[in-house]
Design a protein around this motif. Structure first.
Motif, PDB file in Angstrom:
ATOM      1  N   GLU A  95      43.021  18.007  64.813  1.00 38.17           N
ATOM      2  CA  GLU A  95      41.796  17.320  64.417  1.00 38.17           C
ATOM      3  C   GLU A  95      40.662  17.624  65.386  1.00 38.17           C
ATOM      4  O   GLU A  95      39.510  17.811  64.969  1.00 38.17           O
ATOM      5  N   ASN A 178      43.828   5.807  61.883  1.00 37.00           N
ATOM      6  CA  ASN A 178      44.838   6.525  61.112  1.00 37.00           C
ATOM      7  C   ASN A 178      46.142   5.737  61.169  1.00 37.00           C
ATOM      8  O   ASN A 178      46.665   5.466  62.250  1.00 37.00           O
ATOM      9  N   VAL A 305      39.883  13.886  57.666  1.00 39.09           N
ATOM     10  CA  VAL A 305      39.430  13.420  58.980  1.00 39.09           C
ATOM     11  C   VAL A 305      38.017  13.934  59.247  1.00 39.09           C
ATOM     12  O   VAL A 305      37.130  13.183  59.667  1.00 39.09           O
TER      13      VAL A 305
END
Length: 317
Positions: A95, A178, A305
């Motif tokens: 990410e 998350n 994301v």
């Protein structure tokens, strides 16, 4: 059965805290050897180790990812998962690569102190303290987001609420959670109990199950030694404040004992007038974004994301 992670596993079967840490690390290593996990391409990104001071004089390890161009962008501070007993910031590296390259975000991953060596509220305090430390390469005026996964989502939600109450400067502009743990099962408010079903529904779920969450003495119940009724331990219990909460993006897995934590929390924020964005991944167990990256829904979640963080940044614009 996958070579790197059994689809039916409980932390409670791993034989102790040190065994859990070694097992998870070994499974990650097997995943890289098998080509299931791929090392992110950090070309164009500066990655550096840092030390973050805390209120009690300790120093937390951390890792910063920032654009090699030197252009200062938004800051995202991330807390890893691992049941408050294990984990490391690099679990967020895929990410971080995406956010740094495509959005110009500087990402700070925090190695907060874990149990049983450090019990509640040490990790909570570490999360709050790390928000007061600014890494090189970041400009929080362009965006300041706190984020976390699983146990780290618990810390991120609590740190966000604390920052609002304490008038953190510069102020947070967003929250990303998350698969977060947001309330202890024994502390769910009566009005939410009809909607809190996933802990029972997936008590024998893959990756995370009830024994690993609370019946075992290995994880949260004894190792972390938290107070379930404390707002710092269960951010869902945090009373509504008079100050606005930052826009919040939440990812929820559909076959996760923590599914309803995220769903209920999103509804609470929305009723408070907070801008929210919610993505749900049907059929995915807890932690699948990290442990099952080959799944199409996991790949989608990674792209989400970036889109979710962009959405948060757009709220500020």
């Amino acid at each position: 059965m996958l070579p790197y992670l059994p689809l039916k596993v409980s932390f409670a079967d791993m034989g102790g805290i040190e065994s859990i840490r070694k097992t998870v690390t070994a499974q990650m290593e097997e995943g890289f050897k098998a080509g299931i996990f791929k090392a992110p391409d950090l070309t164009g990104i500066i990655k550096e180790r840092v030390q973050i001071p805390t209120r009690d004089g300790a120093s937390l390890g951390g890792v910063v990812y920032r654009p090699e161009s030197g252009v200062k962008g938004p800051l995202l501070v991330f807390y890893h998962g691992g049941g408050f007993v294990s984990g490391f910031p690099e679990t967020f590296e895929p990410e971080a690569e995406l956010l740094t390259k495509e959005l110009g975000v500087t990402v700070l991953g925090v190695a907060y102190r874990v149990a049983p060596e450090n019990i509640f509220p040490t990790a909570v305090n570490d999360a709050v303290d790390s928000l007061k430390w600014q890494p090189l390469g970041a400009d929080p005026s362009k965006g300041f987001i706190v984020a976390g996964s699983s146990a780290g989502g618990n810390l991120a939600a609590g740190a966000a609420r604390n920052s609002i109450d304490s008038n953190l400067s510069p102020p947070l502009t967003g929250v990303f959670l998350n698969v977060p743990l947001l309330v202890h099962p024994t502390a769910v408010p009566e009005k939410f109990k009809p909607h809190y079903n996933s802990e029972e529904e997936f008590k024998d779920g893959m990756i995370l199950d009830r024994r690993g969450m609370q019946d075992s003495s290995l994880i949260v119940a004894d190792a972390y030694q938290w107070d379930p009724t404390s707002k710092e331990a269960s951010p869902l219990l945090w009373p509504k404040g008079s100050k606005p909460h930052p826009p919040t993006y939440i990812q929820v897995c559909g076959a996760d004992p923590l599914r309803d934590d995220g769903l209920i929390y999103e509804s609470i924020l929305r009723e408070e007038g907070v801008p929210t964005r919610l993505d749900v991944y049907p059929g995915l167990p807890h932690g699948s974004l990290n442990f099952m990256p080959m799944l199409s829904q996991s790949k989608k979640a990674l792209v989400d994301v970036k889109d979710g963080v962009q959405w948060i940044l757009n709220q500020k614009a």
